[in-house]
Design a protein around this motif. Sequence first.
Motif, PDB file in Angstrom:
ATOM      1  N   CYS A   1      38.886 117.866  70.364  1.00  0.00           N
ATOM      2  CA  CYS A   1      38.957 119.197  69.767  1.00  0.00           C
ATOM      3  C   CYS A   1      39.038 120.287  70.834  1.00  0.00           C
ATOM      4  O   CYS A   1      39.784 121.266  70.686  1.00  0.00           O
ATOM      5  CB  CYS A   1      37.741 119.442  68.877  1.00  0.00           C
TER       6      CYS A   1
ATOM      7  N   ALA B   1      39.308 119.380  63.404  1.00  0.00           N
ATOM      8  CA  ALA B   1      38.077 118.815  62.842  1.00  0.00           C
ATOM      9  C   ALA B   1      38.250 118.453  61.378  1.00  0.00           C
ATOM     10  O   ALA B   1      37.688 117.455  60.907  1.00  0.00           O
ATOM     11  CB  ALA B   1      36.925 119.801  63.015  1.00  0.00           C
TER      12      ALA B   1
ATOM     13  N   PHE C   1      29.669 122.864  67.383  1.00  0.00           N
ATOM     14  CA  PHE C   1      30.309 121.889  66.499  1.00  0.00           C
ATOM     15  C   PHE C   1      29.235 121.144  65.743  1.00  0.00           C
ATOM     16  O   PHE C   1      28.368 120.507  66.346  1.00  0.00           O
ATOM     17  CB  PHE C   1      31.137 120.908  67.326  1.00  0.00           C
TER      18      PHE C   1
ATOM     19  N   ALA D   1      32.549 118.524  59.128  1.00  0.00           N
ATOM     20  CA  ALA D   1      32.834 118.732  60.552  1.00  0.00           C
ATOM     21  C   ALA D   1      33.343 120.156  60.710  1.00  0.00           C
ATOM     22  O   ALA D   1      34.386 120.508  60.146  1.00  0.00           O
ATOM     23  CB  ALA D   1      33.864 117.729  61.064  1.00  0.00           C
TER      24      ALA D   1
END
Length: 300
Positions: free
Chosen positions: A238, A159, A219, A187
């Motif tokens: 991710c 991220a 997230f 992020a």
Amino acid sequence: MRLRIDCSYDGGQFHGWARQPGLRTVQGELEHALATILRLPDDQALHVTVAGRTDTGVHALGQVCHVDVLPEILDSCIGHMPTNGIEALERRLKHVLPADIVIRSISSAPEGFDARFSALERTYVYRICDAGKAVDPRMRGFVLAIPQLLDVDAMNEAAALTVGLHDFGSFATPNPGGTTIREVKRARWTRIPDSSLVQETGDPAGYRVPALESGLVCFTIVADAFAHNMVRSLVNACVQVGNGKKNLDWFARKMAEPVREGSTGPIDARGLTLEHVAYPPDGELAARAQAIRAKRTLES
């Protein structure tokens, strides 16, 4: 006059925000409700402009939109209510709209306000229940369940590579004539600790009401704007790093080479919510809208 409408919706039963013939959409429901309340014929239907056009199945807590309406038409919905046209419209919308759309507020928009182009940034959150744990049935429409235990540290390394101005062509598709260049400001993946709503209790052995998000992997991503499928595709990439199917070098190559391929498609929509849209001070709204309409380049 221009009205700002703040709203929330459960996207599970909608084919996204944007109006589509024959399909149930948030924009379609909202515009139909406005036309009904204001008694507008089809050739005078209002167009609602939104800050973030959410995809099919994506939810919104802090969505913002605007609509332009003549003051005399707005006042026509007052009826016998001892109030003004804006408050009357808000009251009537709350009664007409389906239960999966909620009006949070309606206000007179400041000069220069554009729900889409004046926005400074949008915040999305994606929620995952990992390691095969059972999803709280109250959250089943807003959380994605996966069987693997996720490595949050590895996902945060991935991220971190997204922060800054980048071409996200590996994770998004541009609108016609548009671009996939976006600026990600923050992020971050977080495993929410198991916690109770009330941290202190007079009876240590008593039952503590758990916070609803306890144990979830969330997230949070903030950017000036997002291209189509960008957030869900980044989440998918991710997650592949977090479950060990891909490594950080693979993710870095996808950031460096903005080309779509099969392993960077969007993950399930149900876990994604548009949480917030931020705007500059009133005096800067028009300038922000004018600046953001310009096509982005990595040099700019």
